[in-house]
Design an enzyme around this catalytic site. Structure first.
Site, mmCIF file in Angstrom:
data_model
loop_
_atom_site.group_PDB
_atom_site.id
_atom_site.type_symbol
_atom_site.label_atom_id
_atom_site.label_comp_id
_atom_site.label_asym_id
_atom_site.label_seq_id
_atom_site.Cartn_x
_atom_site.Cartn_y
_atom_site.Cartn_z
ATOM 1 N N GLU A 47 0.880 -1.176 0.000
ATOM 2 C CA GLU A 47 0.000 0.000 0.000
ATOM 3 C C GLU A 47 0.907 1.213 0.000
ATOM 4 O O GLU A 47 1.560 1.500 0.996
ATOM 5 C CB GLU A 47 -0.920 -0.040 1.224
ATOM 6 C CG GLU A 47 -2.051 0.957 1.149
ATOM 7 C CD GLU A 47 -1.662 2.293 1.754
ATOM 8 O OE1 GLU A 47 -1.224 3.176 0.960
ATOM 9 O OE2 GLU A 47 -1.782 2.452 2.962
ATOM 10 N N CYS A 106 -2.041 8.499 3.592
ATOM 11 C CA CYS A 106 -1.766 8.003 2.245
ATOM 12 C C CYS A 106 -2.893 8.331 1.277
ATOM 13 O O CYS A 106 -2.661 8.422 0.066
ATOM 14 C CB CYS A 106 -1.518 6.498 2.275
ATOM 15 S SG CYS A 106 -2.896 5.545 2.983
#
Length: 472
Positions: free
Chosen positions: A215, A249
């Site tokens: 990720e 993120c």
């Protein structure tokens, strides 16, 4: 953090976990539920100490943000998995391939999973993957970030009190330990972090053919269609851009509006920040930048953009500075007139800075997104159903949210993950269970072995049936 394990130590720990996993019977539903609920209990019973440790690591981290995004969401994820794992782990029946034969898919644990978690959400991004790892019947080694040492040390202490080290063990150490960790022959490896480090992790894992879930974030765009209420788009965008001071993120990394809307964008942005944060630098609800290196990196992005022609719009309340070094706080900023030569348009920002690009047509915005690496998420504000469909079909991103920002991450029935440069693999809910499970096909041959006989020589007596198959 005095003791730092070396590569040999880590290998020995992993060998011990693998031996224990092989020796034990596959974890039944009760054991999987127990592990998941113990993880949730750890967070529930220690949320105050965890919040304090996170805030100490950041310098100041909003307690509400830690309680909501790092802990409440994670507890729900763990408890939901515990409630459903017995159903998830049932063998999946498939159509019988022939008379007297049986076939099904067995849901088999992978083994020992490595998890490298980041500093920005040190609980959610450690225990979130564990919801899938434990549900799938695996055990795990966790390497939390060295950039949040107080939180990581507290996690190691707490986990040792709630889990046998053969179920879950924590490895503390610096980036060198992290590199050695990523080179271990796990049965699966999960990494959350930057794209640049993700490349190193994947390269190290490849030496042992370890499958990876990465990720990696990237530059997630916000596109505001003409005709959509700009104030609403600004409020929903800056809700997330100011959450954790943009150190997420999934945080918007640039915003695209029609040329005619830019002045209104600035006005609405200033109003929203003033309403949400009457003060910033002394406000405990506004989170600090994690450390001095990242603080100076963000100031460097501002300086580079300004030097290359960007217009910086400081959104701090009247009378407050753009930043304060002692508190490591930076006010939200808009950056107008940005170009792709600026560093802020080339790297993930991870801070409260929002570049603005203008477009003349919807197609121009889509073309710009597609000309760049695929982001972890894309956000589109617009009510026209055909335009929504156009944006959905013509752009590729890990996730897409229409008329909001980051909402998908807290919906456990949706897969969470990136695509292309923003990562690979997805987890959350049943998607995490599947990610960390080997779907093992099982076939029981019929007593007469009929399907095997068609492969046995001589073939002449079987050829006519095969010709008939091809010739209809």
């Amino acid at each position: 953090m005095n003791y730092q394990p070396n590569a040999e130590d880590l290998q020995a720990i992993l060998r011990t976990l693998k031996r224990a996993h092989r020796a034990a019977a596959p974890a039944d539903a009760a054991l999987r539920q127990d592990r998941l609920l113990r993880a949730a209990k750890l967070i529930r019973e220690n949320h105050t100490a965890i919040s304090a440790a996170i805030s100490a690591d950041f310098g100041n981290r909003s307690v509400y943000q830690s309680m909501l995004a790092d802990m409440a969401t994670t507890v729900k994820m763990l408890e939901d998995s515990a409630a459903q794992v017995a159903q998830w782990m049932k063998p999946e029946a498939v159509e019988s391939p022939g008379p007297g034969m049986q076939a099904w898919i067995e849901q088999q644990p992978l083994g020992v999973v490595g998890i490298i978690s980041p500093w920005n959400f040190p609980i959610n991004l450690a225990f979130g993957p564990l919801a899938g790892v434990f549900a799938a019947g695996n055990t795990a080694m966790l390497k939390p970030s060295e950039l949040t040492p107080k939180t990581s040390e507290l996690l190691a202490e707490l986990i040792a009190g709630y889990f046998d080290p053969l179920e879950l063990t924590v490895i503390l150490g610096d980036a060198g330990v992290g590199a050695a960790f990523s080179a271990l022959p796990f049965d699966h490896l999960v990494f959350t972090g930057s794209t640049s480090v993700g490349r190193h992790v994947m390269r190290a894992a490849a030496e042992n053919l370890v499958p990876v879930t990465l990720e990696l974030g990237g530059k997630s765009p916000v596109v505001v269609a003409e005709g959509f209420d700009l104030r609403t788009a600004v409020e929903r965008t800056f809700t997330i851009k100011t959450f954790n001071a943009g150190q997420i993120c999934l945080s918007p990394d640039y915003l695209m509006v029609a040329e005619a809307q830019q002045d209104q964008l600035v006005m609405f942005s200033k109003q929203f920040i003033a309403d949400s944060f009457p003060s910033l630098m002394s406000n405990p609800e506004y989170t600090s930048i994690i450390n001095e290196r990242h603080f100076e990196r963000l100031l460097g992005l501002l300086a580079d953009a300004e030097q290359k022609g960007a217009t910086l719009i400081n959104l701090a309340p009247a009378g407050e500075p753009a930043f304060e070094r002692d508190a490591r706080k930076i006010a939200p900023h808009l950056l107008l007139d940005v170009t792709d030569e600026m560093a802020i348009m080339q790297e993930e920002i991870f801070g409260p800075l929002l570049p603005v690009k203008t477009y003349r047509s919807a197609g121009e915005a889509i073309d710009y997104i597609n000309a760049n690496p695929r982001p972890l998420a894309a956000y589109y504000f617009g009510n026209d159903a055909d335009r929504q469909q156009q944006f959905m079909r013509q752009t590729t991103s890990g996730g897409l949210v229409i008329n909001d920002v980051m909402t998908h991450a807290s919906i456990d029935t949706l897969p969470f993950g990136g695509v292309g440069a923003s990562g690979m693999g997805a987890y959350h809910g049943i998607h995490g269970f599947r990610r960390f499970t080997h779907a093992k096909p099982v076939v029981v041959q019929s007593e007469d072995g009929a399907s095997n006989l068609r492969l046995r020589a001589p073939y002449a007596d079987k050829a006519q049936a095969l010709h008939a198959f091809f010739n209809g």
